[in-house]
Design a protein around this motif. Structure first.
Motif, mmCIF file in Angstrom:
data_model
loop_
_atom_site.group_PDB
_atom_site.id
_atom_site.type_symbol
_atom_site.label_atom_id
_atom_site.label_comp_id
_atom_site.label_asym_id
_atom_site.label_seq_id
_atom_site.Cartn_x
_atom_site.Cartn_y
_atom_site.Cartn_z
ATOM 1 N N ASN A 59 0.809 -1.220 0.000
ATOM 2 C CA ASN A 59 0.000 0.000 0.000
ATOM 3 C C ASN A 59 0.842 1.269 0.000
ATOM 4 N N GLY A 60 2.157 1.098 -0.143
ATOM 5 C CA GLY A 60 3.052 2.262 -0.224
ATOM 6 C C GLY A 60 3.224 2.989 1.087
ATOM 7 N N HIS A 61 2.970 2.327 2.209
ATOM 8 C CA HIS A 61 3.055 2.970 3.519
ATOM 9 C C HIS A 61 4.305 2.590 4.289
ATOM 10 N N SER A 62 5.291 2.022 3.624
ATOM 11 C CA SER A 62 6.499 1.606 4.316
ATOM 12 C C SER A 62 7.705 1.813 3.405
ATOM 13 N N ASP A 63 8.719 2.479 3.949
ATOM 14 C CA ASP A 63 9.997 2.543 3.248
ATOM 15 C C ASP A 63 10.718 1.237 3.524
ATOM 16 N N ILE A 64 11.179 0.591 2.485
ATOM 17 C CA ILE A 64 11.885 -0.662 2.696
ATOM 18 C C ILE A 64 13.326 -0.524 2.241
ATOM 19 N N GLN A 65 14.193 -1.233 2.917
ATOM 20 C CA GLN A 65 15.599 -1.245 2.549
ATOM 21 C C GLN A 65 15.777 -2.095 1.299
ATOM 22 N N LEU A 66 16.868 -1.864 0.591
ATOM 23 C CA LEU A 66 17.154 -2.655 -0.604
ATOM 24 C C LEU A 66 17.289 -4.132 -0.264
ATOM 25 N N SER A 67 17.845 -4.439 0.894
ATOM 26 C CA SER A 67 17.989 -5.841 1.285
ATOM 27 C C SER A 67 16.616 -6.497 1.457
ATOM 28 N N THR A 68 15.660 -5.752 1.967
ATOM 29 C CA THR A 68 14.294 -6.279 2.120
ATOM 30 C C THR A 68 13.638 -6.451 0.762
ATOM 31 N N LEU A 69 13.838 -5.497 -0.124
ATOM 32 C CA LEU A 69 13.288 -5.602 -1.470
ATOM 33 C C LEU A 69 13.864 -6.828 -2.171
ATOM 34 N N TYR A 70 15.168 -7.017 -2.033
ATOM 35 C CA TYR A 70 15.832 -8.181 -2.619
ATOM 36 C C TYR A 70 15.234 -9.469 -2.055
ATOM 37 N N LYS A 71 15.063 -9.536 -0.746
ATOM 38 C CA LYS A 71 14.518 -10.729 -0.102
ATOM 39 C C LYS A 71 13.092 -11.007 -0.592
ATOM 40 N N LEU A 72 12.286 -9.959 -0.690
ATOM 41 C CA LEU A 72 10.907 -10.118 -1.174
ATOM 42 C C LEU A 72 10.861 -10.662 -2.594
ATOM 43 N N ILE A 73 11.630 -10.057 -3.470
ATOM 44 C CA ILE A 73 11.589 -10.418 -4.887
ATOM 45 C C ILE A 73 12.263 -11.763 -5.150
ATOM 46 N N GLU A 74 13.466 -11.927 -4.657
ATOM 47 C CA GLU A 74 14.251 -13.113 -4.997
ATOM 48 C C GLU A 74 13.839 -14.353 -4.196
ATOM 49 N N PHE A 75 13.693 -14.211 -2.885
ATOM 50 C CA PHE A 75 13.356 -15.376 -2.056
ATOM 51 C C PHE A 75 11.849 -15.572 -1.940
ATOM 52 N N GLY A 76 11.129 -14.486 -1.755
ATOM 53 C CA GLY A 76 9.686 -14.595 -1.574
ATOM 54 C C GLY A 76 8.942 -14.926 -2.847
ATOM 55 N N LEU A 77 9.343 -14.288 -3.941
ATOM 56 C CA LEU A 77 8.607 -14.438 -5.198
ATOM 57 C C LEU A 77 9.352 -15.263 -6.248
ATOM 58 N N GLY A 78 10.606 -15.597 -5.975
ATOM 59 C CA GLY A 78 11.369 -16.404 -6.914
ATOM 60 C C GLY A 78 11.693 -15.690 -8.210
ATOM 61 N N ARG A 79 11.755 -14.383 -8.158
ATOM 62 C CA ARG A 79 12.073 -13.569 -9.331
ATOM 63 C C ARG A 79 13.452 -12.968 -9.173
ATOM 64 N N LYS A 80 13.954 -12.306 -10.189
ATOM 65 C CA LYS A 80 15.242 -11.621 -10.148
ATOM 66 C C LYS A 80 14.987 -10.124 -10.151
ATOM 67 N N ILE A 81 15.861 -9.407 -9.471
ATOM 68 C CA ILE A 81 15.726 -7.957 -9.428
ATOM 69 C C ILE A 81 16.953 -7.340 -10.103
ATOM 70 N N ASN A 82 16.726 -6.343 -10.921
ATOM 71 C CA ASN A 82 17.783 -5.555 -11.561
ATOM 72 C C ASN A 82 17.497 -4.104 -11.277
ATOM 73 N N LEU A 83 18.512 -3.374 -10.877
ATOM 74 C CA LEU A 83 18.370 -1.941 -10.635
ATOM 75 C C LEU A 83 19.080 -1.179 -11.734
ATOM 76 N N THR A 84 18.450 -0.126 -12.206
ATOM 77 C CA THR A 84 19.052 0.722 -13.223
ATOM 78 C C THR A 84 19.084 2.141 -12.690
ATOM 79 N N ILE A 85 20.230 2.765 -12.786
ATOM 80 C CA ILE A 85 20.358 4.154 -12.390
ATOM 81 C C ILE A 85 20.512 4.975 -13.654
ATOM 82 N N GLN A 86 19.663 5.961 -13.801
ATOM 83 C CA GLN A 86 19.687 6.792 -15.015
ATOM 84 C C GLN A 86 20.159 8.179 -14.698
#
Length: 100
Positions: free
Chosen positions: A73-100
């Motif tokens: 719901n967009g009500h929590s700032d999450i750390q990159l490590s948490t985002l990584y854990k959610l995407i990679e371990f929780g959802l079995g997906r890969k995360i790529n970050l791009t800085i523009q």
């Protein structure tokens, strides 16, 4: 109200008028909240595609359902490590970050 909107020509003008010009504190705060909301929507969509409930996803990463709900719901700032854990371990997906 209609007279006020005559000067708004595009969405960028609308954002400037409502939240301040780019680089101002109010605009930065708005953009942070908007990005948190967008990340939450992506996580929610991926969770649903994986046929997981919020509780199941929380269990997979060792969190509480309320934590997943706040993120989605967009009500929590999450750390990159948490985002990584959610995407990679929780959802079995890969995360790529791009800085523009």
């Amino acid at each position: 109200m209609q007279a006020e909107n005559k000067n708004i020509k595009n969405f960028a003008d609308h954002l400037d008028k409502r939240y301040g010009e780019t680089g101002t504190e109010s605009r930065i705060n708005f953009e942070i909240k908007a990005k948190s909301f967008a990340i939450g929507e992506l996580i929610k969509e991926e969770r649903k595609l994986a046929n997981l409930t919020q509780e199941q996803l929380a269990d997979k990463i060792g969190a509480k359902k309320s934590f997943i709900s706040r993120i989605e719901n967009g009500h929590s700032d999450i750390q990159l490590s948490t985002l990584y854990k959610l995407i990679e371990f929780g959802l079995g997906r890969k995360i790529n970050l791009t800085i523009q």
